[in-house]
Motif scaffolding. Structure first.
Motif, PDB file in Angstrom:
ATOM      1  N   UNK A   1      22.669  20.545  52.186  1.00  0.00           N
ATOM      2  CA  UNK A   1      23.896  20.186  52.380  1.00  0.00           C
ATOM      3  C   UNK A   1      24.178  19.687  53.516  1.00  0.00           C
ATOM      4  N   UNK A   2      25.175  18.817  53.638  1.00  0.00           N
ATOM      5  CA  UNK A   2      25.912  18.283  54.800  1.00  0.00           C
ATOM      6  C   UNK A   2      26.081  19.912  55.901  1.00  0.00           C
ATOM      7  N   UNK A   3      26.004  19.821  56.885  1.00  0.00           N
ATOM      8  CA  UNK A   3      26.012  20.887  57.858  1.00  0.00           C
ATOM      9  C   UNK A   3      24.944  21.920  57.795  1.00  0.00           C
ATOM     10  N   UNK A   4      23.846  21.610  57.085  1.00  0.00           N
ATOM     11  CA  UNK A   4      22.616  22.559  57.166  1.00  0.00           C
ATOM     12  C   UNK A   4      22.144  22.239  58.384  1.00  0.00           C
ATOM     13  N   UNK A   5      21.385  23.104  59.050  1.00  0.00           N
ATOM     14  CA  UNK A   5      20.471  22.909  60.243  1.00  0.00           C
ATOM     15  C   UNK A   5      19.179  23.133  59.881  1.00  0.00           C
TER      16      UNK A   5
ATOM     17  N   UNK B   1      23.027  11.830  62.294  1.00  0.00           N
ATOM     18  CA  UNK B   1      23.604  10.472  62.172  1.00  0.00           C
ATOM     19  C   UNK B   1      24.328  10.264  63.592  1.00  0.00           C
ATOM     20  N   UNK B   2      24.916   9.203  63.941  1.00  0.00           N
ATOM     21  CA  UNK B   2      25.379   8.569  65.057  1.00  0.00           C
ATOM     22  C   UNK B   2      26.590   7.865  64.935  1.00  0.00           C
ATOM     23  N   UNK B   3      27.164   8.039  63.705  1.00  0.00           N
ATOM     24  CA  UNK B   3      28.306   7.131  63.558  1.00  0.00           C
ATOM     25  C   UNK B   3      28.219   5.889  63.272  1.00  0.00           C
ATOM     26  N   UNK B   4      29.333   5.050  62.992  1.00  0.00           N
ATOM     27  CA  UNK B   4      29.158   3.775  62.228  1.00  0.00           C
ATOM     28  C   UNK B   4      28.633   2.442  63.261  1.00  0.00           C
ATOM     29  N   UNK B   5      29.068   3.065  64.424  1.00  0.00           N
ATOM     30  CA  UNK B   5      28.636   1.871  65.475  1.00  0.00           C
ATOM     31  C   UNK B   5      26.994   1.779  65.545  1.00  0.00           C
TER      32      UNK B   5
ATOM     33  N   UNK C   1      25.344  13.853  49.634  1.00  0.00           N
ATOM     34  CA  UNK C   1      26.144  12.535  50.337  1.00  0.00           C
ATOM     35  C   UNK C   1      25.662  11.497  49.229  1.00  0.00           C
ATOM     36  N   UNK C   2      25.981  11.522  48.061  1.00  0.00           N
ATOM     37  CA  UNK C   2      25.689  10.547  46.902  1.00  0.00           C
ATOM     38  C   UNK C   2      26.068   8.985  47.204  1.00  0.00           C
ATOM     39  N   UNK C   3      25.100   8.191  46.995  1.00  0.00           N
ATOM     40  CA  UNK C   3      25.320   6.787  47.243  1.00  0.00           C
ATOM     41  C   UNK C   3      26.343   6.337  46.051  1.00  0.00           C
ATOM     42  N   UNK C   4      27.392   5.286  46.460  1.00  0.00           N
ATOM     43  CA  UNK C   4      27.991   4.800  45.277  1.00  0.00           C
ATOM     44  C   UNK C   4      26.864   4.151  44.136  1.00  0.00           C
TER      45      UNK C   4
ATOM     46  N   UNK D   1      23.444  13.662  54.090  1.00  0.00           N
ATOM     47  CA  UNK D   1      22.048  13.889  53.563  1.00  0.00           C
ATOM     48  C   UNK D   1      21.429  12.402  53.164  1.00  0.00           C
ATOM     49  N   UNK D   2      22.352  11.444  53.392  1.00  0.00           N
ATOM     50  CA  UNK D   2      21.846  10.066  52.806  1.00  0.00           C
ATOM     51  C   UNK D   2      21.071   9.637  54.421  1.00  0.00           C
ATOM     52  N   UNK D   3      21.118  10.131  55.340  1.00  0.00           N
ATOM     53  CA  UNK D   3      20.209   9.726  56.641  1.00  0.00           C
ATOM     54  C   UNK D   3      18.946  10.510  56.405  1.00  0.00           C
ATOM     55  N   UNK D   4      18.262  10.264  55.470  1.00  0.00           N
ATOM     56  CA  UNK D   4      16.903  11.130  54.995  1.00  0.00           C
ATOM     57  C   UNK D   4      15.689  10.757  55.633  1.00  0.00           C
TER      58      UNK D   4
END
Ligand code: BES
Ligand code: MN
Ligand code: ZN
Length: 500
Positions: free
Chosen positions: A333-337, A440-444, A280-283, A351-354
């Protein structure tokens, strides 16, 4: 830079510079009045001309003031006398030391610490004088080439400062100085580690720094490698590290200077030595600043440096999970458990919420020390920067009295935090269809859901979390590590040691 505490007459000081304060508007402090009298009204004449109003942080350098023995006299604005407090005192000290930069003054005598500061005593004033002064003169040029190291400036830099105090406060001042210098040394270590480039400051480098600290002190240090962590079942931490060529490390430091059976305070610091975001690469913009993603770890090392220097009578454990977050063919990967050491499973949706993924296993590991309290420190969320900006660290806790202790420590150290909510209501945002929770818990309320995630791994003890994403470093022209929250953490441990 060296400091000494003395009781002297300002007009008789033979220094490169004497520093005295002026209140708003144009009111002389005691030391300024003594110089004014000795100089036949020189200071009051200059002030009457309107060159110095006494506004907080303003300065005016005078040369060759008659009747005095110093080459220079620096007038420092203190703001309104009625409002002179911890914040403005520190501002005045900072402005005075900044004003000496590049002047050629190598020695100075300051008369700021003798001024009354709301709620604070001489020891506090001296400690903060030293901390602020060391902060101002801090420079990081280790990575500059020989031809760019400014040796001339170094030769002209401020080397000795006399801090003046009333005679009856000298002893307290000495104690304050020792404390202030220990904290300054911790802050400086934390800054260096933060500022080092990510190709130098790797997980292995951090482990070596902890070992070096142990060598020069009574600290016990243990470094766990990947096989050790596999045995412990740290699937979440190892998941983050698997995309990197740099081996992960779990650094464990123990300072055992309290009573034998006293439960330790555990500090846990996020040590991502570079955060690309992973898959989930950063800009790209400002991604270099993600070298600061190990500032939580740096603050733990800095705090241990400070308490070792003070020989603080307390039992404390530092735990640093450290690795890189890289994109790679072997990366998560996103989706990995992932299965964490606690047994709880985590669906990686980003993956950026590491940070939370490495901290959760360190929090479970902390249980074995039967801690009195656990505090984790992490550059955890961009959302915390949006909520609080760069002045306050975000504080979350499952125990209000621990939260109050940390807030008070931040207040005393002038390294402040703000108590954020962590209600049960937010936990639902972490629901996953495929694992025990999502990462992650969403934007809020992003900083709150990050704390909620950690809280699920900190149920067995009193725990607090400091989100230092907005306070650990500065961006832009002044880019650099702040060393925060070493002052807050050290103050917290000092208060604990005093209570034990
Ligand atoms: N290290 C970052 C947090 C961060 C970002 C600190 C910017 C300071 C400045 C952390 O690992 C991260 O990437 N967090 C994400 C979480 C999100 C994916 C839920 C963020 O804040 O964007
Ligand atoms: Mn990240
Ligand atoms: Zn991160």
């Amino acid at each position: 830079m060296e400091f000494s505490i003395k009781n002297t007459n300002p007009e008789k000081q033979r220094q490169d510079c004497t520093i005295v304060g002026i209140y708003e508007s144009r009111k002389l402090t005691g030391a300024a009045e003594l110089i004014d009298a000795a100089s036949g009204g020189f200071v009051s004449t200059v002030i009457k001309r309107g060159d110095m109003e006494g506004k907080i942080g303003s300065t005016l350098m005078l040369h060759g003031v008659p009747g005095t023995a110093s080459d220079r006299l620096l007038l420092v604005g203190l703001g309104k006398e009625r409002e002179f407090d911890a914040r403005t005192y520190r501002k005045a000290v900072s402005a005075s030391i900044k004003a000496l930069k590049g002047t050629g003054a190598a020695t100075a005598a300051s008369y700021l610490a003798e001024l009354p500061v709301k709620k604070h005593d001489a020891a506090w004033k001296v400690a903060h004088f030293a901390e602020v002064a060391m902060d101002v003169v801090y420079k990081f040029d280790r990575m500059k080439g020989k031809q760019h190291k400014d040796d001339k400036a170094a030769a002209r830099a401020l080397k000795k400062v006399v801090i003046n105090l009333p005679r009856e406060a000298l002893k307290a001042g000495e104690a304050g100085l020792r404390q202030g210098l220990a904290i300054a040394a911790g802050v400086s270590l934390a800054k260096d580690l933060g500022n080092l480039p990510p190709n130098v400051c790797t997980p292995t480098y951090l482990a070596e720094q902890a070992q070096a600290l142990a060598k020069s002190s009574g600290l016990q240090v243990q470094v766990l490698d990947r096989p050790d962590m596999e045995k412990l079942g740290m699937g979440s931490f190892l998941g983050v590290s698997q995309g990197s060529r740099q081996p992960p490390k779990l650094i464990v430091m123990q300072h055992k200077k309290g009573r034998k059976n006293q439960k330790p305070v555990v500090l846990v610091g996020k040590g991502i030595t570079f955060d690309t975001g992973g898959i989930s690469l950063k800009p790209g913009a400002e991604m270099d600043e993600m070298k600061y993603d190990m500032c939580g770890a740096a603050s733990v090392l800095g705090t241990f440096k400070a308490i070792v220097e003070m020989d603080l009578p307390i039992n404390a454990v530092g735990i640093i999970p450290t690795c890189e977050n890289m994109p790679d063919g072997n990366a998560i990967r996103p989706g990995d458990v992932l299965t964490s050491m606690s047994g709880q499973t985590i669906e990686v949706l980003n993956t950026d919420a590491e940070g939370r993924l490495i901290l959760c296993d360190a929090l479970t590991y902390a249980e074995r020390f039967e801690p009195s309290s656990v505090v984790d420190i992490a550059t955890l969320t961009g959302a915390c920067v949006i909520a609080l900006g760069h002045h306050l660290s975000g504080l979350f806790s499952n125990n209000d009295s621990l939260a109050r202790e940390l807030l008070a420590a931040g207040e005393g150290a002038q390294d402040r935090a703000w108590h954020m909510p962590m209600l049960e209501d937010y936990q639902g945002q972490l629901d996953s269809n495929f694992a025990d929770m999502a990462n992650i818990g969403g934007r809020a309320a992003g900083s709150v859901t990050a704390a909620c995630f950690l809280s699920r791994f900190a149920k067995k003890y009193d725990w607090a979390h400091l989100d230092i994403a907005g306070t650990a470093w500065k961006s832009g022209k002044e880019k650099g590590s702040t060393g925060r929250p070493v002052p807050l953490l050290t103050e917290f441990l000092m208060q604990r040691a005093a209570k034990n």
